[in-house]
Structure formats: structure tokens, C-alpha cells
Design a protein around this motif. Sequence first.
Motif, PDB file in Angstrom:
ATOM      1  N   ILE A 221       0.880  -1.167   0.000  1.00  0.00           N
ATOM      2  CA  ILE A 221       0.000   0.000   0.000  1.00  0.00           C
ATOM      3  C   ILE A 221       0.918   1.217   0.000  1.00  0.00           C
ATOM      4  N   TRP A 222       0.860   1.990  -1.070  1.00  0.00           N
ATOM      5  CA  TRP A 222       1.722   3.183  -1.200  1.00  0.00           C
ATOM      6  C   TRP A 222       0.972   4.372  -0.623  1.00  0.00           C
ATOM      7  N   LYS A 223       1.581   5.013   0.393  1.00  0.00           N
ATOM      8  CA  LYS A 223       0.875   6.076   1.111  1.00  0.00           C
ATOM      9  C   LYS A 223       1.699   7.347   1.158  1.00  0.00           C
ATOM     10  N   ASP A 224       1.082   8.426   1.668  1.00  0.00           N
ATOM     11  CA  ASP A 224       1.845   9.661   1.841  1.00  0.00           C
ATOM     12  C   ASP A 224       2.474   9.729   3.234  1.00  0.00           C
ATOM     13  N   VAL A 225       2.472   8.621   3.952  1.00  0.00           N
ATOM     14  CA  VAL A 225       3.179   8.547   5.239  1.00  0.00           C
ATOM     15  C   VAL A 225       4.244   7.461   5.128  1.00  0.00           C
ATOM     16  N   ALA A 226       5.162   7.451   6.085  1.00  0.00           N
ATOM     17  CA  ALA A 226       6.317   6.554   5.992  1.00  0.00           C
ATOM     18  C   ALA A 226       5.978   5.087   6.247  1.00  0.00           C
ATOM     19  N   GLY A 227       4.817   4.837   6.839  1.00  0.00           N
ATOM     20  CA  GLY A 227       4.429   3.461   7.176  1.00  0.00           C
ATOM     21  C   GLY A 227       3.353   3.519   8.235  1.00  0.00           C
ATOM     22  N   VAL A 228       3.188   2.440   8.982  1.00  0.00           N
ATOM     23  CA  VAL A 228       2.216   2.445  10.068  1.00  0.00           C
ATOM     24  C   VAL A 228       2.885   3.089  11.286  1.00  0.00           C
ATOM     25  N   MET A 229       2.246   4.086  11.865  1.00  0.00           N
ATOM     26  CA  MET A 229       2.813   4.781  13.024  1.00  0.00           C
ATOM     27  C   MET A 229       2.157   4.242  14.302  1.00  0.00           C
ATOM     28  N   ASN A 230       2.799   4.447  15.432  1.00  0.00           N
ATOM     29  CA  ASN A 230       2.218   3.930  16.676  1.00  0.00           C
ATOM     30  C   ASN A 230       1.129   4.850  17.243  1.00  0.00           C
ATOM     31  N   ALA A 231       0.919   5.983  16.595  1.00  0.00           N
ATOM     32  CA  ALA A 231      -0.175   6.889  16.956  1.00  0.00           C
ATOM     33  C   ALA A 231      -0.356   7.837  15.778  1.00  0.00           C
ATOM     34  N   ASP A 232      -1.471   8.549  15.753  1.00  0.00           N
ATOM     35  CA  ASP A 232      -1.704   9.472  14.651  1.00  0.00           C
ATOM     36  C   ASP A 232      -0.800  10.697  14.825  1.00  0.00           C
ATOM     37  N   PRO A 233       0.172  10.904  13.901  1.00  0.00           N
ATOM     38  CA  PRO A 233       1.132  11.996  14.084  1.00  0.00           C
ATOM     39  C   PRO A 233       0.468  13.378  14.139  1.00  0.00           C
ATOM     40  N   LYS A 234      -0.741  13.502  13.581  1.00  0.00           N
ATOM     41  CA  LYS A 234      -1.421  14.804  13.638  1.00  0.00           C
ATOM     42  C   LYS A 234      -1.871  15.103  15.068  1.00  0.00           C
ATOM     43  N   LYS A 235      -2.198  14.037  15.811  1.00  0.00           N
ATOM     44  CA  LYS A 235      -2.660  14.257  17.192  1.00  0.00           C
ATOM     45  C   LYS A 235      -1.538  14.070  18.195  1.00  0.00           C
ATOM     46  N   PHE A 236      -0.572  13.192  17.867  1.00  0.00           N
ATOM     47  CA  PHE A 236       0.503  12.880  18.810  1.00  0.00           C
ATOM     48  C   PHE A 236       1.850  13.096  18.117  1.00  0.00           C
ATOM     49  N   PRO A 237       2.450  14.260  18.343  1.00  0.00           N
ATOM     50  CA  PRO A 237       3.679  14.604  17.611  1.00  0.00           C
ATOM     51  C   PRO A 237       4.847  13.648  17.875  1.00  0.00           C
ATOM     52  N   ASP A 238       4.848  12.907  18.987  1.00  0.00           N
ATOM     53  CA  ASP A 238       5.976  11.988  19.221  1.00  0.00           C
ATOM     54  C   ASP A 238       5.770  10.644  18.538  1.00  0.00           C
ATOM     55  N   ALA A 239       4.769  10.546  17.676  1.00  0.00           N
ATOM     56  CA  ALA A 239       4.492   9.251  17.029  1.00  0.00           C
ATOM     57  C   ALA A 239       5.712   8.771  16.248  1.00  0.00           C
ATOM     58  N   ILE A 240       5.960   7.456  16.279  1.00  0.00           N
ATOM     59  CA  ILE A 240       7.069   6.912  15.486  1.00  0.00           C
ATOM     60  C   ILE A 240       6.580   5.752  14.619  1.00  0.00           C
ATOM     61  N   LYS A 241       7.367   5.451  13.588  1.00  0.00           N
ATOM     62  CA  LYS A 241       6.983   4.397  12.653  1.00  0.00           C
ATOM     63  C   LYS A 241       7.254   3.023  13.286  1.00  0.00           C
ATOM     64  N   ILE A 242       6.335   2.109  13.034  1.00  0.00           N
ATOM     65  CA  ILE A 242       6.528   0.731  13.491  1.00  0.00           C
ATOM     66  C   ILE A 242       7.164  -0.025  12.328  1.00  0.00           C
ATOM     67  N   GLU A 298       7.784  -9.130  16.365  1.00  0.00           N
ATOM     68  CA  GLU A 298       7.042  -7.883  16.451  1.00  0.00           C
ATOM     69  C   GLU A 298       7.722  -6.920  17.418  1.00  0.00           C
ATOM     70  N   VAL A 299       7.669  -5.639  17.054  1.00  0.00           N
ATOM     71  CA  VAL A 299       8.263  -4.647  17.948  1.00  0.00           C
ATOM     72  C   VAL A 299       7.166  -4.155  18.887  1.00  0.00           C
ATOM     73  N   HIS A 300       7.423  -4.236  20.193  1.00  0.00           N
ATOM     74  CA  HIS A 300       6.355  -3.892  21.137  1.00  0.00           C
ATOM     75  C   HIS A 300       6.405  -2.444  21.577  1.00  0.00           C
ATOM     76  N   LEU A 301       5.918  -1.580  20.721  1.00  0.00           N
ATOM     77  CA  LEU A 301       5.812  -0.172  21.089  1.00  0.00           C
ATOM     78  C   LEU A 301       4.427   0.045  21.683  1.00  0.00           C
ATOM     79  N   PRO A 302       4.306   1.016  22.574  1.00  0.00           N
ATOM     80  CA  PRO A 302       2.933   1.354  22.964  1.00  0.00           C
ATOM     81  C   PRO A 302       2.226   1.945  21.746  1.00  0.00           C
ATOM     82  N   THR A 303       0.999   1.558  21.490  1.00  0.00           N
ATOM     83  CA  THR A 303       0.272   2.175  20.374  1.00  0.00           C
ATOM     84  C   THR A 303      -0.968   2.873  20.921  1.00  0.00           C
ATOM     85  N   ILE A 304      -1.246   4.003  20.332  1.00  0.00           N
ATOM     86  CA  ILE A 304      -2.387   4.798  20.796  1.00  0.00           C
ATOM     87  C   ILE A 304      -3.285   5.081  19.604  1.00  0.00           C
TER      88      ILE A 304
END
Length: 422
Positions: A221-242, A298-304
Motif C-alpha cells: 500500500i503506497w501512502k503519503d506517510v512513511a508506514g504504520v505509526m504507533n499513533a496518529d502523528p497529527k494528534k501525537f507529535p511523538d508518534a514513530i513508525k513501526i 514484532e516490535v512492542h511499542l505502545p500504540t495509541i
Amino acid sequence: MKVFKFGGASVKNADAVRNVGNVLQAFEGEEVLVVVSAMGKTTNALELLATAYFENKEEKHDIYKQVKIFHEEIIKGLLHNSSSHTYDDIENLFIELECELENSPDSNFDKVYDQIVSYGEIFSSRVLSAYLNEAGIKNRWMDAQNFICTDNTYREGKVDWDITGNLISKKLKPIVKKQMVVTQGFIGRNKDNFTVTLGREGSDYSAAIFAYGLDAESVTIWKDVAGVMNADPKKFPDAIKIDAISYPKAIEMAYFGATVIHPKTIQPLQSKNIPLLVKSFVNPTAEGTVVGVSKEKEVHLPTIISKGNQLLISISSKDFSFIVEDNLSKIFDAFATHKVKINLMQNSAISFSVCVDNDLNRVNQLIQFLEKDYTIKSNAGVSLLTITNYTQETLSKHLQDTQLLIEQKTRNTVQLVVGLKA
Ligand code: ASP
Ligand code: MG
């Protein structure tokens, strides 16, 4: 064989379509099926058109014109060979749509909706296919409706997996082996020969259906984001890519509102162990996210995950009966017939609370129906937060400034229904 899905943002204007060409160039000589969504916000515009047509409002002509002009601009910016058949093909499609708008609509809105809204994917796939051919990326346009067979549930078609799988593997696979194929997301056809859509944002799901039938090596799936993030970067600026997640984790994230993947996409892929890659069309060589690794990798990041625009409905009986089997079965039946999906539920002896997407039309009808036998209270504008791998600290942080309405905890996951503080 690879399946690529390009969403509306990836084909929102002529430059974007050219960029899709660049992404595809790197895969020349490989067996690729391209699934494309409607351009930009076309589906939203066509939804308005379907409503205006159904309600016989004059504005249908204006909306139609806007959709037409939007596509004509993109075509002008893309295709330089004016003798190309594409101009005529697309012009003919617009005439077809215009004629359809002159007929009196069917009495079933959902059916009307599907016949109109599906034009978005037909337009975009025609334009993309023609552009790629002109740019030297040889491909063949195919109608997804010839392969994806559904029942009659308009706007939320249920796929007939046997027939669909067979058609794709017998009829489509040999063609993809010979050359790149461009087809549409979102649409299928029922036995009565009418178009049935697979639900909003359903193109990811289409890509998964095709991959299933083709026994593809992967879906991207080609998107305008880098991949699946652990939170929505628009709401949570510290979001990181999983980097890597398992299928069950991705299903859970998509189901609870991570909009990056359509919730129905994962299961068909999981059943055949086909990995799903989420990658950036802006930076196509960067590693995105791989969905489908084993639980251990799997990488165990907290996801929100936050799902907004929710309605909390609380249902209690008028006759003082307890909310147990009899009542619950009646209540569930009402939710199923009104096609209202439950995102979270909780019951006590005398009441049953559910959190649902606030889809006004369906929910209002459901509430009216339930009010005959039950007392209904509702709370609009609430959000459903799903937090995995949580700590007390993450929880307190998210509960600041909010009013906690429901909390459900398991060992790794907590779900909160929250409203704004009064
Ligand atoms: N064009 C459809 C929509 O916007 C399908 C999709 O984009 O996945 O809902
Ligand atoms: Mg779209």
C-alpha cells in the motif's frame, strides 16, 4: 507477483500521477497488478452527487460539472497525445454518467449510491493506465467488477470468495503474468449485474482480495506517510513508525481506528501468509512497515489509537426487566438489522452501553426503533481510545482534560471512552 495499491492522495493531480509512474518504473519487468482509488477527494464529491440525484436536486448538475472539470484538468496536465483514444473513452464515460443522472433513481439509495460513486475508480484507472502507456510503462486496463463478485449488500458488499478467487486465479493471473495490469479498488459486481462497493476506503481490501486470488508474494500500500505509526502523528507529535507487526496486531489497530489500513484487509492476506507492506510513495526506496511478521519478531511499542466522532448509547428496559439474554438478543438483532457496528460494549444488570460510529442516518433509525421498548440515553462527540502496552503514566497523560465515561482493561490493552471535561 506483486499487488500495489495507490490511494486517492497518490493520484490527486497530474504531478502525483507522474510520481506513480516513477514508482512503477522501478518494477519494470516484474509481474505487477496495480489497484487504484478515485482521484483526490472524488469519492466525497460523488457521494454528494449521488445524494443530490436521489433527492432530485438541481445542484446535481453543478456537482457533476465540478467532477468532470477536475478530471479534465488532470488529463490535460498528463496526456500529450491528443489523438489518444483515452480522451474519447473518458468523455464517453462522462456522457454515460450524465445520462444516468437524467433517469429517475431507483428507490434504494444504497444501490443508487454504488452506481454513481463507482465512477471515481473507473475514471482514475482509465487515466492512470493511459498515462502509463504514454510514458512507456506498458499495461492493460481491466475492470475489477469482472473479478470481484459480491452479494447484494450495496455499500458494503460481501465477497463471494469461491467465485472471486477462481476468476482471479484462472482469468486474471495469466494476464498479469504477461503484462502489468491496472484495475480499480473499491468496486465489485453482484449477480444482478449491478455495481456494489466494498465500503469507504475499501481499495486496500480490494488489493487484498486480488492478492488472495493471485497468490501474490506481497501487497504494497503506497501512502503519503512513511508506514504504520504507533499513533496518529497529527494528534501525537511523538508518534514513530513501526517497522514490523504481526497480523493480529494490525487487525486490532485497524479495527479500532488506525486509518492507515482498512480493517478488512488483513484477514485474506493472513490466510495465505502474504505480507503487507506499507510504504511511502514520496520516498519509495525507504523501508516502510511490514505487516505479517511472527509475534516474536514484532516490535512492542505502545500504540495509541483514537477513534473520534463516537456516540455512547446507554439502553435500559422500560419494564424493569434485567438486561440479560432475552433483551440482549433483541438489542443485538436491532443493531445487526440497522447495520450499526459496535466498537465497544459493557453491560450491567439494568443497562447496556455501546460505543458506535456516529453515522447519523443509521444510528437515528436504530434509536427510534429501540425507543419503543427501551429507555435510551446518548452522549455524542465522544472518542474511543485504544492503548496497547500501556503504563500508568501513558494512561494518566491521556486522561488529562477528558471525562472518563467507560474504561475496559486487559493485561496489555486498555480501551477508554472519553468525552471533553464539562
Ligand atoms: N475511493 C474510495 C473511498 O474514498 C475507496 C478508497 O479510496 O479506498 O472511500
Ligand atoms: Mg479514497
